[in-house]
Every structure is written in C-alpha cells, then in structure tokens.
Write a protein that holds these residues in place. Sequence first.
Motif, mmCIF file in Angstrom:
data_model
loop_
_atom_site.group_PDB
_atom_site.id
_atom_site.type_symbol
_atom_site.label_atom_id
_atom_site.label_comp_id
_atom_site.label_asym_id
_atom_site.label_seq_id
_atom_site.Cartn_x
_atom_site.Cartn_y
_atom_site.Cartn_z
ATOM 1 N N ALA A 100 0.480 -1.009 -0.021
ATOM 2 C CA ALA A 100 -0.092 0.121 -0.253
ATOM 3 C C ALA A 100 0.811 1.253 -0.472
ATOM 4 C CB ALA A 100 -0.829 0.467 1.396
ATOM 5 N N GLN A 101 2.095 0.641 1.073
ATOM 6 C CA GLN A 101 2.871 2.602 0.342
ATOM 7 C C GLN A 101 3.772 2.191 -0.706
ATOM 8 O OE1 GLN A 101 6.468 1.870 2.984
ATOM 9 N NE2 GLN A 101 5.219 3.338 4.477
ATOM 10 N N ARG A 102 3.506 1.765 -1.468
ATOM 11 C CA ARG A 102 4.077 1.760 -2.984
ATOM 12 C C ARG A 102 3.283 1.314 -4.023
ATOM 13 N NH1 ARG A 102 7.453 -0.721 0.915
ATOM 14 N NH2 ARG A 102 9.339 -0.479 1.173
ATOM 15 N N TRP A 103 2.082 1.639 -4.065
ATOM 16 C CA TRP A 103 1.157 1.908 -5.039
ATOM 17 C C TRP A 103 0.943 3.200 -5.499
ATOM 18 C CZ3 TRP A 103 1.516 -0.367 -9.486
ATOM 19 C CH2 TRP A 103 0.624 -0.750 -10.076
ATOM 20 N N PRO A 104 0.298 3.837 -4.378
ATOM 21 C CA PRO A 104 -0.765 4.765 -4.062
ATOM 22 C C PRO A 104 0.994 5.954 -4.190
ATOM 23 C CG PRO A 104 -1.250 4.472 -2.448
ATOM 24 C CD PRO A 104 -0.045 3.225 -2.933
ATOM 25 N N GLY A 105 -0.098 7.434 -4.781
ATOM 26 C CA GLY A 105 0.902 8.222 -4.433
ATOM 27 C C GLY A 105 1.998 8.309 -5.976
ATOM 28 N N ALA A 106 3.225 8.620 -4.938
ATOM 29 C CA ALA A 106 4.396 9.321 -5.862
ATOM 30 C C ALA A 106 5.194 7.612 -6.250
ATOM 31 C CB ALA A 106 5.823 9.943 -4.855
ATOM 32 N N TRP A 107 4.752 6.280 -5.188
ATOM 33 C CA TRP A 107 6.460 5.249 -5.609
ATOM 34 C C TRP A 107 5.327 4.564 -6.534
ATOM 35 C CZ3 TRP A 107 10.478 4.466 -4.172
ATOM 36 C CH2 TRP A 107 11.528 5.610 -2.792
ATOM 37 N N ARG A 108 4.429 4.464 -6.608
ATOM 38 C CA ARG A 108 3.446 4.211 -7.654
ATOM 39 C C ARG A 108 4.224 4.025 -9.408
ATOM 40 N NH1 ARG A 108 -2.661 3.859 -8.242
ATOM 41 N NH2 ARG A 108 -3.087 2.435 -10.302
ATOM 42 N N PRO A 122 11.164 3.776 0.699
ATOM 43 C CA PRO A 122 9.398 4.618 1.217
ATOM 44 C C PRO A 122 9.607 4.518 2.072
ATOM 45 C CG PRO A 122 9.609 3.063 -0.931
ATOM 46 C CD PRO A 122 11.383 2.576 -0.053
ATOM 47 N N THR A 123 10.256 3.854 3.260
ATOM 48 C CA THR A 123 10.248 3.630 5.193
ATOM 49 C C THR A 123 10.658 5.483 5.501
ATOM 50 O OG1 THR A 123 11.057 1.487 4.834
ATOM 51 C CG2 THR A 123 10.773 2.948 7.239
ATOM 52 N N LEU A 124 11.826 5.860 4.890
ATOM 53 C CA LEU A 124 12.104 7.588 5.156
ATOM 54 C C LEU A 124 10.994 8.076 4.613
ATOM 55 C CD1 LEU A 124 14.057 9.661 6.142
ATOM 56 C CD2 LEU A 124 14.964 9.202 4.015
ATOM 57 N N HIS A 125 10.792 7.916 3.239
ATOM 58 C CA HIS A 125 10.292 9.218 2.762
ATOM 59 C C HIS A 125 9.052 8.123 2.025
ATOM 60 C CE1 HIS A 125 13.463 12.209 2.394
ATOM 61 N NE2 HIS A 125 13.781 10.782 1.586
ATOM 62 N N PRO A 126 7.495 8.575 3.202
ATOM 63 C CA PRO A 126 6.502 7.336 2.096
ATOM 64 C C PRO A 126 6.001 8.257 1.081
ATOM 65 C CG PRO A 126 6.517 7.973 4.846
ATOM 66 C CD PRO A 126 7.192 8.965 4.134
ATOM 67 N N GLU A 127 5.620 9.601 1.377
ATOM 68 C CA GLU A 127 4.940 10.586 0.260
ATOM 69 C C GLU A 127 5.076 10.822 -1.593
ATOM 70 O OE1 GLU A 127 2.192 10.243 1.322
ATOM 71 O OE2 GLU A 127 2.316 10.258 3.391
ATOM 72 N N THR A 128 6.525 11.293 -0.987
ATOM 73 C CA THR A 128 7.554 11.499 -2.260
ATOM 74 C C THR A 128 8.775 10.849 -2.710
ATOM 75 O OG1 THR A 128 8.610 13.075 -1.096
ATOM 76 C CG2 THR A 128 6.725 13.602 -1.953
#
Lengths: 408, 178
Positions: A295-303, A354-360
Amino acid sequence: MSGHHQVTEVDPASVTISAKHGLWAKLPIIFFCLSGIGIGLTLMGGFKSHEQIKQFYFSYLTAFLFWLSIGLGGLFFVLVQHAARAGWSVIVRRMAETLIAPLALFAVLFIPVALGAHDLFHWTHAEAVAKDPILQHKAAYLNLGRFYTFAAIYFVIWGGFGFWFFKRSTQQDKSGDRQLTRKMQIVSGPALLLYALTVTYAAVDWIMSLEPHWYSTMFGVYYFAGSVVGMFAVLTLIAMAARRAKVTADLLTVEHFHDLGKLLFAFTVFWAYIAFSQYMLIWYANIPEETAWYAQRWPGAWRKISVMIAVGHFVVPFFFLMTRITKRARLPLILAALWMMVIHWVDVYWLVMPTLHPETVHLGLTDLGCTLAIGGLYLGFVTWLWRKHPLIPVKDPRLAESAAFENF
Amino acid sequence: MASEKLYGALAEFDTTASLFSACEQIRDAGFKKWDSHTPFPVHNLDKAMGLPASILPWLVFVMGLTGAGAGLLLQWWTSAVNYPLVISGKPLFSWQAFVPICFELMVLFCALGAVFGMFHLNRLPQLYHSLFRSERFARVTDDKFFISIEAVDPKFDKLDTVELLKKVGATHVELVEE
C-alpha cells in the motif's frame, strides 16, 4: 568438431592486467577517485539537521545493499560452479572470484549502518516498542544485541568464503594442484547451505525490518534473486572489459557471453517469479499488516517507481534477452547488462526508501554520492586484484573444456 | 523396373569425421535437396550442412503468446462476462489472480507447439520413406553414417553425383528408387 581451442599452456602474464594495458591498469585509481567524489557529494548533502542525517543513513543503506548484492551474487555463482563441477564457466569464474575476494570489506562498510541503526530501524526505539504489542512479541528477534551478533556472523561467513575460494583458486595458478579443485568442490556444498541461510537472514534484518510490522517469508529469496541479476550484469561487463583489454588469451568467446546472457535472462525471470509470487499472495489474502508494505508503494509517488520496476526489471528485458541474437551480439548485451544494473539499484532503492519518504520520491545527491563512494571503493579493490592475479584460472584442470565450450 | 522413378543417391560413411567433411563439400557444391543420417546427434553437423536456423523458436514464441492470451480471454469471459461472481470483494476482472493460469497455459502451448512443431518440421509421422528400400540403410540406427541427395535437386545428375559422393569419401554409393 570445428574450431576447438587446444589449450596447452596459458602464460599468466598474458592474462593479467599490467602497466602496458594503459587505462585498464589505472582502473583501481579511477574507481578510488570516483569513491572520493562520492564521499564529497555525500558530505555536500550535509549532516546538520536530523533530516539530513537520516537521509544519509537511508541512502547509505541503499548503496551498501546494492554493492553487497553484487558480491553476494558472485559468491553464489562461484559456489554453484564448484558444486556442479561446471566446465563452461571456468574462464569467467576468476572474474567472479575477484568480486568475492573483497567481501570482508563490507564488514567495515557496515559500520555506518550499525551506527545508524537507531535512525534506520523503528524497532530500536524502546519507547515505541513498549506501546506496541506486535513489536514486543517480535522483540526476541528484533533487538540490537542479536542484530549485531548476526551481522558479525554473516560477515565472517561471507568474507571467509570469499577469501578462501579466491585464495585456493589463485594458489592453483601457481601450483596447478588438482586437489585444490576437489577441495573447493567439497567445501562448496556446505558453503551453499550457509550462504542461503545468511542471505535470507540478512535480508530480513537489514531490509524487511525497516517495516517491523510487515513480514513476508519470501523476502530473503527476493533480495537473493535481485542480487544474482545484478551480479550477472556486472560479470558480463567485466568479461566484456577483459575481452577489450585483450587479457583473455582469446579463450573467451561469444559462446561464454551467450551463456552469461542466458543466465542474466533466466535470473531476470526468476526474480519476476519471486516478486510476483510475493505480491500475489499478499494481494489475495488482503490482510492489513501484510498489504501495508505494498500500500505504501502503490498509491502516490512510489507508484511510478513500482511500475518502472515491473516493466524495466521484467517485461522489457524478458522480451529483449529472449532471442539468441541479442545475447550473441556485443552491444545489445552490454546495454542489457548496464540497464539491469541500473534497474537493480532502483529495486533496492524501492525496497529501502519508502520507509524514509512514504509520500514522495526524493532522488538526491546523497543517493548518488553513497552509491559512488561504496561502489568506487569496492570496485577499486576488485580491479586492483586484476593487476595482482591472472583474470583466467590458468591452471584449472577444466580450462580446456571451458575454452572449447559451444552452444548448440 | 524402368517405370520406377529415381529417388536419389545414398552414400555410406564409416566415421563422423568423414561424414562431416563430406557434408561440407556437398554443401559447397551447392546442393539443396539432400540430408544426412546418423545413429546419434553429431554436434555442429547443421553448420557443416549449411542448414539455416530452425523456425521452431518463433513457432514456440507465437504459441506462448497465444496460450497466455487464450488464458486471459478464458478467465475474463468466465469470471467477468458469463458468470460474474464477486470473490472476496475484488474486481471481477482481477488480472493478478489470472496470471498463474495464463502462465500455465503459456507453458502448455509452448510445449505442445515445440513437440508438434518439431514433428511437423521433421515431416512426421511418415510411414514410408524411399530410403528404406536400401538394405544397407538399416545400419543408420547402428554404426553407419549416410548422406542422401534427392534426384529432384537441380544439381543432381545420375553419374556426376555418384562420382562426387565417392570423391568426398563415401565407402559405398547406391541409387535408390522411389
């Protein structure tokens, strides 16, 4: 039948990089300089705020895991060749051995990770664990005492085997003792078992525990699969370089590159198989503590990074490397190897950051700096070995078999 | 039996090495409709014969795509069109769940394509072949190596071809009728 090489005696000097090879002989200096530049870039990132310090630790962990994976992939390759008594690979085995000889270096390079454990790993925060029943439950495993002890064991095993196999193989260059081949074969079996265990635990300790609530029993294999892909990319490039520098006594042929390409292709597929299996099981079960990681890697910037990895680490190389044409031609294989190195780095980055920057997604100079710093140091030692030892095991009993190898 | 048509010339060789060099010379002489016969695979004989790369890999590739596509189509139609059923709250068309079956069908189609494609390219099954008329040819399954050149090859000539086969090292040459 056609064009078999008759290997009688290979002059060790003719397959060792020396001053007369010009730029190739300066590779250690070039890599050490790149390492210096990397350190400079990292320092430019700054260490004033806590944000900057955390950024450094995460960037450093990414770079550390990336270069370590190349060495660990090399260790796997060497062990498997001995365990299988492989003939075809003898010519490229020494090149992989130079990747594993400096594995002990990573014990030193681990120091910043050990120092930064508190900034990297949430489970080191005693006050957070006290409020968290899941982490309390996991505290028997996720505690710093065990973390450091296990890390020490990994490095003893990896560094020890890396050095041992390199030492035996280079001894054979001088003595031609066939018993050394047998010894290495005997040790390779138990070594593979220890290898599988340590790599699995290390992946859990250093990557999976970044998200201490999350777990996946396939995670160790995922890191391993990526490591072997990265290593075959590097090994292909080393073999290309050795060919270019004319230190292969003309024994390294298109047949060996074809096989390296096949293995690069095969492990790309294996990586995809593991990556998808891990994803599909979690997607199917749909249990919150498991899906959180995706979920952390699909929505948002990591997608976009996730899509990039799926396409760039599997779909494109799968079709590109499928035909024998690309594996037997020089430029396409070099491009494929370079690309797989890059995308393997992106994969490691995607595991850690993604642990450090979950959003971007913050791709910064610190990331580049750390990768250059560690890579330059590591490859500096690797290429330094090229000047000390032949790049081909000149007295390996199976060298002639390897030189005569052909794909049908 | 003047009414019988000539199939071609059959030459016998004792060793793989003599067969190998003979193949290279027949290839260089420009023959197209000819073949070599051995009791076991001789590596690189295809190169000595100048055979082009097989189209079988492409056939398998297309079969693989067909299999994967067919698997996707089947699952889309059954679970999203013909009998829509919501399973654990997931979308009707959940590609993630379809991947394993697409993969398996791809492997199945590839395997079938490879085996039957190979049969087809080898013109099998074939219950009769003119070369079986030759008694000596029976030893191709034992210890002898053969080259056959068909009479329909434009370069074929009853006398010259037999001469050539003898010249390139055949221990015995005969003409075989259809």
